[in-house]
Design an enzyme around this catalytic site. Sequence first.
Site, PDB file in Angstrom:
ATOM      1  N   HIS A   1       0.819  -1.208   0.000  1.00 26.63           N
ATOM      2  CA  HIS A   1       0.000   0.000   0.000  1.00 26.63           C
ATOM      3  C   HIS A   1       0.857   1.262   0.000  1.00 26.63           C
ATOM      4  CE1 HIS A   1      -3.366   2.639   0.702  1.00 26.63           C
ATOM      5  NE2 HIS A   1      -4.199   1.639   0.872  1.00 26.63           N
TER       6      HIS A   1
ATOM      7  N   ASP B   1     -11.917  -5.189 -16.965  1.00 26.32           N
ATOM      8  CA  ASP B   1     -12.300  -6.248 -17.904  1.00 26.32           C
ATOM      9  C   ASP B   1     -11.090  -6.683 -18.738  1.00 26.32           C
ATOM     10  OD1 ASP B   1     -13.391  -7.921 -19.786  1.00 26.32           O
ATOM     11  OD2 ASP B   1     -14.799  -6.459 -20.602  1.00 26.32           O
TER      12      ASP B   1
END
Length: 463
Positions: free
Chosen positions: A172, A387
């Site tokens: 992170h 996608d």
Amino acid sequence: MVSPPSPSSSSSSSGLLTVNRYEPELISPAGDTPRELKPLSDLDGQDWLRFMLPLLLFYPQSPSMKGREDPARVVKEALAKALVYYYPLAGRIREGPDCKLGVDCTGEGILFVEADADVSLQELGDSMKPPCGFVNEVLCDVAGSGGIIGCPLLSVTRLKCGGFILGIRLNHAISNSVGLKQFLEAAAELACGASVLSQPPVWRREILKARDPPRVTCTHPEFEDTVDAGSAVAMSDLTNMAHGSFFFGPREVASIKKRLPQHLLPKCSTFELVTACLWKCRTIALEVEPDDVVRLSCVINARGLNVPRGYYGSTSVKAMVLSKAGHLCTSPLGYAVELVKKAKEMVSEEYVRSFIDASVIKGGPNHTTVWDYVVADTTKVGFEAVDFGWGKPVYGGVAGAVPSISIYVKYKTREGEEGIVAAIMLPERAMRRFQEELEKMTDKGTVSEDQYGVDSSMIRSKL
């Protein structure tokens, strides 16, 4: 570059699924990249951001891809291409003087694990939502992939239905959830045939460094020393923790809203309502002494403050509010809602600059954590839109909570109801009390000892 995986494999089982894994491999950039040391910003290096963020995306079978494409091969090739643009992600984080972090752009690559699982997406059902009980199977511990300077990890686990699970574990400190989603979108674009990225990445970490000289102009209780550090011993024992998952759909939100005074109803967001509810229930469950101070830290994304499009570093700050535990537990819910609203409203550009400067003046990361509950909202990040050619994932987001931190994700139940899932981690005894308090807030009946409900289902696990 991408090379075929070793045929040797290993397997593990969580009780929910059995996974057979190939040997891990390193995916390096598909072209030449600069070898340099890139400093992270003073915001990236905050201690509360120094952890590996695990995310899972679940993709259904695509009739157009059936028998034609292997998702592991497609993702690997797209990853190698994307790392040419995002080459710092293929490097390694280093810690320098004064705990400062930087990225050694070695081009070594991201660890990749290819695997097969013995279940279909339909069989997984609601076990996909956080806390995911099989995250360790699809994001297994690989030598060198842990810790602050560990290697990032990505996995593709094929399912027997033709779908697959994409798992990511990224530090992170180098990129937050928004930046990670940007990287995955870049890889997805390249997988679908793009020759250039629609949004090139921007590094420019210097824009979120401390001012010279640093100056603290706002109040930052998150950096103040505390004298009650012995009070929160129960939260430090990670061997006896329960991991819970709670769904807030229209019915739950409406039930909680009934507890607000009339003047708050028109201007209370779902985030404010859910956060106030969780903070109050959590404090009651932990049985904090009435005179002890409890803290709520809202993670606020400051991306609108002169941060350029394409920036993929952290832009999040903590906005903390305080309350005596007894007052929070006995006051109407509106009291907690007002404090959540106060936390959000205090974050201005000057607050962000002051927050960064305060961390530097303190001589490195030094955040107060005693009785602190941290909440972060990722419902608008958009992992569910990434996608790779198989369509959009049925779920995409964090795999669960970490101690003292809850991350909200967007979720749709099998019945088609949309809402928010909040994962939370508590000592086992406190988790039962927490659920009982939450059921009161949402007007639900008490559940039996071995049942955890449907909309507020909870998966318990030893960590």
